[in-house]
Design a protein around this motif. Structure first.
Motif, PDB file in Angstrom:
ATOM      1  N   ALA A  50      -9.364 -60.055 -10.424  1.00 39.44           N
ATOM      2  CA  ALA A  50     -10.067 -58.863 -10.945  1.00 39.44           C
ATOM      3  C   ALA A  50     -11.181 -58.566 -11.886  1.00 39.44           C
ATOM      4  O   ALA A  50     -12.543 -58.685 -11.928  1.00 39.44           O
ATOM      5  CB  ALA A  50      -9.108 -58.066 -11.637  1.00 39.44           C
ATOM      6  N   ARG A  51     -11.411 -59.961 -12.786  1.00 45.14           N
ATOM      7  CA  ARG A  51     -12.794 -60.111 -13.523  1.00 45.14           C
ATOM      8  C   ARG A  51     -13.722 -60.707 -12.759  1.00 45.14           C
ATOM      9  O   ARG A  51     -14.617 -60.162 -12.660  1.00 45.14           O
ATOM     10  CB  ARG A  51     -12.115 -61.536 -14.329  1.00 45.14           C
ATOM     11  CG  ARG A  51     -13.307 -62.015 -15.145  1.00 45.14           C
ATOM     12  CD  ARG A  51     -13.057 -63.621 -16.168  1.00 45.14           C
ATOM     13  NE  ARG A  51     -11.398 -63.628 -16.759  1.00 45.14           N
ATOM     14  CZ  ARG A  51     -11.282 -63.072 -18.026  1.00 45.14           C
ATOM     15  NH1 ARG A  51     -12.748 -62.364 -18.853  1.00 45.14           N
ATOM     16  NH2 ARG A  51     -10.559 -62.863 -18.665  1.00 45.14           N
ATOM     17  N   ARG A  52     -13.588 -61.150 -11.641  1.00 45.10           N
ATOM     18  CA  ARG A  52     -14.634 -61.698 -10.562  1.00 45.10           C
ATOM     19  C   ARG A  52     -15.102 -60.243 -10.504  1.00 45.10           C
ATOM     20  O   ARG A  52     -16.116 -59.687  -9.517  1.00 45.10           O
ATOM     21  CB  ARG A  52     -14.357 -62.927  -9.603  1.00 45.10           C
ATOM     22  CG  ARG A  52     -14.771 -64.126 -10.466  1.00 45.10           C
ATOM     23  CD  ARG A  52     -14.107 -65.161  -8.903  1.00 45.10           C
ATOM     24  NE  ARG A  52     -12.694 -64.507  -7.657  1.00 45.10           N
ATOM     25  CZ  ARG A  52     -11.819 -65.393  -7.990  1.00 45.10           C
ATOM     26  NH1 ARG A  52     -11.151 -66.080  -9.390  1.00 45.10           N
ATOM     27  NH2 ARG A  52     -10.688 -64.738  -7.217  1.00 45.10           N
ATOM     28  N   TRP A  53     -14.678 -59.506  -9.954  1.00 39.87           N
ATOM     29  CA  TRP A  53     -14.743 -58.352  -8.903  1.00 39.87           C
ATOM     30  C   TRP A  53     -15.862 -57.364  -9.866  1.00 39.87           C
ATOM     31  O   TRP A  53     -16.428 -57.130  -9.930  1.00 39.87           O
ATOM     32  CB  TRP A  53     -13.595 -57.380  -8.638  1.00 39.87           C
ATOM     33  CG  TRP A  53     -14.079 -56.337  -7.747  1.00 39.87           C
ATOM     34  CD1 TRP A  53     -14.551 -55.348  -6.921  1.00 39.87           C
ATOM     35  CD2 TRP A  53     -13.980 -54.782  -8.353  1.00 39.87           C
ATOM     36  NE1 TRP A  53     -14.685 -54.484  -6.521  1.00 39.87           N
ATOM     37  CE2 TRP A  53     -14.604 -54.116  -8.088  1.00 39.87           C
ATOM     38  CE3 TRP A  53     -13.962 -54.102 -10.249  1.00 39.87           C
ATOM     39  CZ2 TRP A  53     -14.813 -52.195  -8.290  1.00 39.87           C
ATOM     40  CZ3 TRP A  53     -14.043 -53.106 -10.131  1.00 39.87           C
ATOM     41  CH2 TRP A  53     -14.714 -52.403  -9.159  1.00 39.87           C
ATOM     42  N   TYR A  54     -15.509 -56.934 -11.257  1.00 43.16           N
ATOM     43  CA  TYR A  54     -15.397 -56.734 -12.313  1.00 43.16           C
ATOM     44  C   TYR A  54     -17.147 -56.738 -12.818  1.00 43.16           C
ATOM     45  O   TYR A  54     -17.732 -56.186 -13.137  1.00 43.16           O
ATOM     46  CB  TYR A  54     -15.042 -56.522 -13.926  1.00 43.16           C
ATOM     47  CG  TYR A  54     -13.513 -55.734 -13.952  1.00 43.16           C
ATOM     48  CD1 TYR A  54     -14.156 -54.131 -14.249  1.00 43.16           C
ATOM     49  CD2 TYR A  54     -12.612 -55.576 -13.804  1.00 43.16           C
ATOM     50  CE1 TYR A  54     -12.864 -53.634 -14.636  1.00 43.16           C
ATOM     51  CE2 TYR A  54     -11.472 -54.826 -14.210  1.00 43.16           C
ATOM     52  CZ  TYR A  54     -11.617 -53.906 -14.572  1.00 43.16           C
ATOM     53  OH  TYR A  54     -11.269 -53.121 -14.148  1.00 43.16           O
ATOM     54  N   HIS A  55     -17.347 -58.453 -12.179  1.00 45.63           N
ATOM     55  CA  HIS A  55     -18.757 -58.875 -12.468  1.00 45.63           C
ATOM     56  C   HIS A  55     -19.178 -58.658 -11.824  1.00 45.63           C
ATOM     57  O   HIS A  55     -20.518 -58.681 -12.348  1.00 45.63           O
ATOM     58  CB  HIS A  55     -18.337 -60.786 -12.959  1.00 45.63           C
ATOM     59  CG  HIS A  55     -17.367 -61.066 -14.419  1.00 45.63           C
ATOM     60  ND1 HIS A  55     -18.829 -61.207 -15.657  1.00 45.63           N
ATOM     61  CD2 HIS A  55     -17.230 -60.975 -14.863  1.00 45.63           C
ATOM     62  CE1 HIS A  55     -17.732 -61.542 -16.163  1.00 45.63           C
ATOM     63  NE2 HIS A  55     -17.051 -61.275 -16.087  1.00 45.63           N
ATOM     64  N   GLU A  57     -18.761 -56.540  -9.880  1.00 42.50           N
ATOM     65  CA  GLU A  57     -19.563 -55.013  -9.872  1.00 42.50           C
ATOM     66  C   GLU A  57     -20.918 -54.557 -11.054  1.00 42.50           C
ATOM     67  O   GLU A  57     -20.925 -53.571 -11.016  1.00 42.50           O
ATOM     68  CB  GLU A  57     -18.369 -53.920 -10.158  1.00 42.50           C
ATOM     69  CG  GLU A  57     -17.682 -53.756  -8.981  1.00 42.50           C
ATOM     70  CD  GLU A  57     -18.688 -52.999  -8.313  1.00 42.50           C
ATOM     71  OE1 GLU A  57     -18.927 -51.586  -8.394  1.00 42.50           O
ATOM     72  OE2 GLU A  57     -18.422 -53.448  -7.131  1.00 42.50           O
ATOM     73  N   LEU A  58     -20.574 -54.789 -12.570  1.00 45.23           N
ATOM     74  CA  LEU A  58     -21.535 -55.093 -13.222  1.00 45.23           C
ATOM     75  C   LEU A  58     -22.972 -55.443 -12.862  1.00 45.23           C
ATOM     76  O   LEU A  58     -24.241 -54.780 -13.299  1.00 45.23           O
ATOM     77  CB  LEU A  58     -21.183 -55.551 -14.420  1.00 45.23           C
ATOM     78  CG  LEU A  58     -19.715 -55.269 -15.337  1.00 45.23           C
ATOM     79  CD1 LEU A  58     -19.422 -55.535 -16.167  1.00 45.23           C
ATOM     80  CD2 LEU A  58     -20.554 -54.171 -16.028  1.00 45.23           C
ATOM     81  N   GLN A  93     -14.440 -44.525  -9.849  1.00 48.32           N
ATOM     82  CA  GLN A  93     -13.758 -44.453 -11.724  1.00 48.32           C
ATOM     83  C   GLN A  93     -12.246 -43.948 -12.176  1.00 48.32           C
ATOM     84  O   GLN A  93     -11.642 -44.860 -12.973  1.00 48.32           O
ATOM     85  CB  GLN A  93     -14.674 -43.611 -12.410  1.00 48.32           C
ATOM     86  CG  GLN A  93     -16.434 -44.523 -12.386  1.00 48.32           C
ATOM     87  CD  GLN A  93     -17.342 -43.298 -12.669  1.00 48.32           C
ATOM     88  OE1 GLN A  93     -16.882 -41.595 -12.711  1.00 48.32           O
ATOM     89  NE2 GLN A  93     -18.165 -43.239 -12.752  1.00 48.32           N
ATOM     90  N   ILE A  96     -10.692 -47.203 -12.294  1.00 46.66           N
ATOM     91  CA  ILE A  96     -10.858 -47.998 -12.919  1.00 46.66           C
ATOM     92  C   ILE A  96      -9.658 -48.207 -13.775  1.00 46.66           C
ATOM     93  O   ILE A  96      -9.648 -48.651 -14.770  1.00 46.66           O
ATOM     94  CB  ILE A  96     -11.972 -48.780 -12.713  1.00 46.66           C
ATOM     95  CG1 ILE A  96     -12.461 -49.518 -11.502  1.00 46.66           C
ATOM     96  CG2 ILE A  96     -12.765 -49.036 -13.622  1.00 46.66           C
ATOM     97  CD1 ILE A  96     -14.105 -48.863 -11.548  1.00 46.66           C
ATOM     98  N   GLN A  97     -10.483 -46.704 -14.506  1.00 46.17           N
ATOM     99  CA  GLN A  97      -9.291 -46.420 -15.871  1.00 46.17           C
ATOM    100  C   GLN A  97      -7.719 -46.053 -15.598  1.00 46.17           C
ATOM    101  O   GLN A  97      -7.380 -46.580 -16.583  1.00 46.17           O
ATOM    102  CB  GLN A  97     -10.122 -44.882 -15.228  1.00 46.17           C
ATOM    103  CG  GLN A  97     -11.355 -44.646 -16.221  1.00 46.17           C
ATOM    104  CD  GLN A  97     -12.329 -43.282 -16.575  1.00 46.17           C
ATOM    105  OE1 GLN A  97     -11.098 -42.136 -16.151  1.00 46.17           O
ATOM    106  NE2 GLN A  97     -13.350 -42.933 -16.985  1.00 46.17           N
ATOM    107  N   ASN A 100      -7.587 -50.205 -16.341  1.00 39.55           N
ATOM    108  CA  ASN A 100      -7.736 -50.010 -17.600  1.00 39.55           C
ATOM    109  C   ASN A 100      -6.841 -49.996 -18.565  1.00 39.55           C
ATOM    110  O   ASN A 100      -6.211 -50.439 -19.353  1.00 39.55           O
ATOM    111  CB  ASN A 100      -9.044 -49.612 -18.203  1.00 39.55           C
ATOM    112  CG  ASN A 100     -10.007 -50.321 -17.049  1.00 39.55           C
ATOM    113  OD1 ASN A 100      -9.993 -51.658 -16.901  1.00 39.55           O
ATOM    114  ND2 ASN A 100     -11.219 -49.627 -17.725  1.00 39.55           N
TER     115      ASN A 100
END
Length: 183
Positions: A50-55, A57-58, A93, A96-97, A100
């Protein structure tokens, strides 16, 4: 990295039933600890993914924000004016919410030392907030549907008016040509 649990059956003769009971309890605790370790490793693996995916996407969002050339702007506009663009973004979104929220809820329970059973439940205040949010979302959807219906009516009316004006223009052009040919 997938971890597959390996368990072995061991038969050990014991002298008394108390020894057997204590040994059984110890084995049961060891099995539970191994299962907990496996679950934690799997969770850590998912958090890393998930961290890699968030990075990613950012980084994609940063790239889109810089839009250095016209092709990017054209692709961006096409992506977000297509039927699937905004809908996909809104669904993403929303998910993701939710993720989170679940992670935040889990971490706050874990940091407070609450047992997992209590972490699974959504706090009362959050339930009310969710209901209010869902109600707001339903109202927004209903409002958008009404606006969409009104816009469709207006577009239909204007299309009919355009057709009428084009027919009038065609007849006027024909009359003008007839007058011009008669001279």
């Amino acid at each position: 990295m997938t971890i597959s649990p390996a368990y072995t059956l061991i038969i050990i003769p014991l002298c008394s039933s108390a020894d057997a009971r204590d040994f059984y309890e110890w084995l049961r605790q060891m099995k539970e600890l191994e299962q907990q370790r496996d679950v934690l490793w799997h969770g850590l693996e998912m958090v890393d993914r998930a961290r890699r995916w968030y990075h990613r996407e950012l980084q994609g969002l940063r790239d889109r924000q810089h839009l250095g050339d016209g092709r990017r702007l054209h692709n961006f506009a096409r992506e977000y004016t297509s039927d699937s663009g905004p809908n996909r973004v809104n669904q993403l979104q929303d998910r993701i919410q939710r993720v989170n929220f679940c992670l935040c809820n889990f971490m706050s329970c874990a940091e407070q030392g609450l047992p997992p059973r209590r972490c699974a439940a959504v706090p009362r205040g959050q339930r009310r907030w969710r209901r209010e949010e869902e109600s707001d979302q339903q109202q927004a959807v209903a409002s958008l549907k009404r606006q969409n219906h009104l816009l469709i009516k207006e577009v239909s009316r204007k299309s009919q008016r355009i057709s009428q004006l084009e027919a009038e223009r065609g007849s006027l052009v024909q009359r003008l040509l007839d007058i011009h040919l008669q001279r």
